[in-house]
Motif scaffolding. Structure first.
Motif, short mmCIF file in Angstrom:
data_model
loop_
_atom_site.label_atom_id
_atom_site.label_comp_id
_atom_site.label_asym_id
_atom_site.label_seq_id
_atom_site.Cartn_x
_atom_site.Cartn_y
_atom_site.Cartn_z
N LYS A 145 -5.94 -4.06 7.58
CA LYS A 145 -6.02 -4.93 6.59
C LYS A 145 -6.83 -6.63 6.82
CE LYS A 145 -2.70 -7.22 3.65
NZ LYS A 145 -2.64 -6.18 2.51
N GLU A 148 -9.97 -6.17 4.74
CA GLU A 148 -10.21 -6.86 3.74
C GLU A 148 -11.47 -7.97 2.99
OE1 GLU A 148 -5.99 -7.45 2.16
OE2 GLU A 148 -5.72 -4.95 2.00
N GLN A 149 -11.37 -8.60 3.64
CA GLN A 149 -12.15 -9.80 2.79
C GLN A 149 -13.39 -10.36 3.35
OE1 GLN A 149 -11.51 -11.71 0.24
NE2 GLN A 149 -11.56 -13.65 0.57
N ARG A 174 -16.22 -5.92 -4.54
CA ARG A 174 -15.11 -5.50 -3.92
C ARG A 174 -14.20 -4.42 -4.37
NH1 ARG A 174 -11.99 -8.73 -0.96
NH2 ARG A 174 -10.19 -8.88 -1.17
N LEU A 178 -13.14 -2.65 -1.12
CA LEU A 178 -11.40 -1.70 -0.95
C LEU A 178 -11.40 -0.19 -1.14
CD1 LEU A 178 -10.32 -5.47 -2.65
CD2 LEU A 178 -9.78 -4.57 -0.17
N LEU A 181 -12.33 1.08 1.94
CA LEU A 181 -11.14 0.72 2.82
C LEU A 181 -10.41 1.89 3.23
CD1 LEU A 181 -11.72 -1.70 5.48
CD2 LEU A 181 -10.62 -2.85 3.76
N HIS A 182 -10.07 1.74 2.06
CA HIS A 182 -8.13 2.10 1.88
C HIS A 182 -8.14 3.88 2.30
CE1 HIS A 182 -4.64 3.26 0.22
NE2 HIS A 182 -4.99 4.19 -0.29
#
Length: 322
Positions: A145, A148-149, A174, A178, A181-182
């Protein structure tokens, strides 16, 4: 000399100067390093999860009567003590990533598991391990989390809507970022844990030679969850293959391991859950499940490594955005 183009949809500005510029550079470096620490910590947490899962399966197999695990268990306990200390050392670099309370909870959970586990009721042993792994998975998800950025998009006035195309820079959009990342911090670790639960329960029952109603019910439930979530994983893997080309080289292996996973699930259903007298070999079941889990977690490791690579390239994205 390599050439490239830089497209910026915001007005082109000069590099910041003076005290404000120095503060911005310092802030960028601080946030960049914090994200790098978060990625390193996430990788260490994944290794800890893998070791605790293995410890759960081996202790339950031993409690069921399979003595073949004892020697490796002694080595694994030492390894887990070191991993816990390593986590504490990594988290000491940044208290915001793993709080003292989180560290204390992990230490207490491991102490409860490792102390006199030979005297535990089997179901207690199983639940204590599951609780610790759930804590570790939640920490990985929380780190995801925070990531994310990207750094280059998190600091006001540094960059607005820069789109960069320069030779040697392959920073993802992006959506792609993401997705990976997920996949690496949530979906794949969760599926690996479900397989780990099947390994532990099936190893115990097959070592014991009997599967009572409670264990059969737990196995049926986790098998059902594994099939549902592995279907989600299959769709996600297809999407990533289209997005990443060969950035995650192990993705292509997952198809063959889906076949192995289905073989494992069918074997547990037919040879462990249903019969009154189990003839399945507990060591063989453990090894088959371990082979699958290890590959799934290698993909997670590769995903975190790709995120780290993109994070390092983020500096170039930021530098060339002016």
């Amino acid at each position: 000399m390599a050439t490239g183009t830089i497209k910026i949809h915001a007005p082109l500005t000069s590099a910041p100067s003076g005290s404000k510029g120095s503060q911005q550079f310092a802030l960028f470096c601080e946030q960049y390093q914090q994200r790098l620490d978060a990625l390193t910590l996430a990788k260490q947490l994944i290794h800890m999860i893998k070791a605790v899962q293995r410890h759960r399966g081996m202790t339950m197999g031993t409690l069921g009567g399979n003595e073949q695990f004892r020697e490796e268990l002694a080595h694994l306990q030492i390894q887990l003590e070191r991993r816990l200390q390593l986590l504490q050392a990594f988290s000491a670099r940044s208290s915001a990533l793993l709080s003292p309370r989180d560290q204390e909870n992990l230490s207490n959970a491991w102490l409860t598991i490792s102390r006199d586990w030979q005297e535990d009721a089997v179901i207690d042993n199983y639940e204590l391990h599951c609780h610790l792994i759930e804590q570790l998975l939640a920490m990985v998800a929380a780190l995801g989390k925070q990531l994310e950025q990207p750094t280059s998009q998190s600091i006001p006035d540094m960059i607005e809507t820069a789109v960069i195309h320069a030779d040697g820079i392959h920073y993802p959009n992006r959506f792609k970022y993401l997705e990976v990342l997920h996949f690496a911090t949530r979906l794949m670790p969760a599926v690996a844990e479900q397989i780990g639960r099947i390994r532990a329960l099936a190893t115990y029952a097959s070592a014991l030679g009997y599967c009572d109603k409670d264990f059969a019910s737990k196995l049926r439930y986790v098998i059902q969850c594994t099939r549902v979530n592995n279907e989600k994983l299959r769709h996600q893997t297809k999407r990533l293959e289209g997005l990443l080309d060969s950035d995650l080289s192990l993705l292509s292996q997952l198809k063959s391991y889906e076949i192995k996973l289905e073989f494992l699930l069918s074997m547990v259903e037919s040879d462990v859950v249903n019969p009154h007298q189990i003839n399945a070999d507990s060591s063989r079941l453990f090894s088959l499940a371990t082979d699958i889990i290890d590959v799934y977690l290698k993909v997670v490791d590769e995903g975190v490594q790709l995120l780290t690579q993109w994070h390092e390239q983020d500096i170039e994205v930021w530098v060339q955005s002016y």
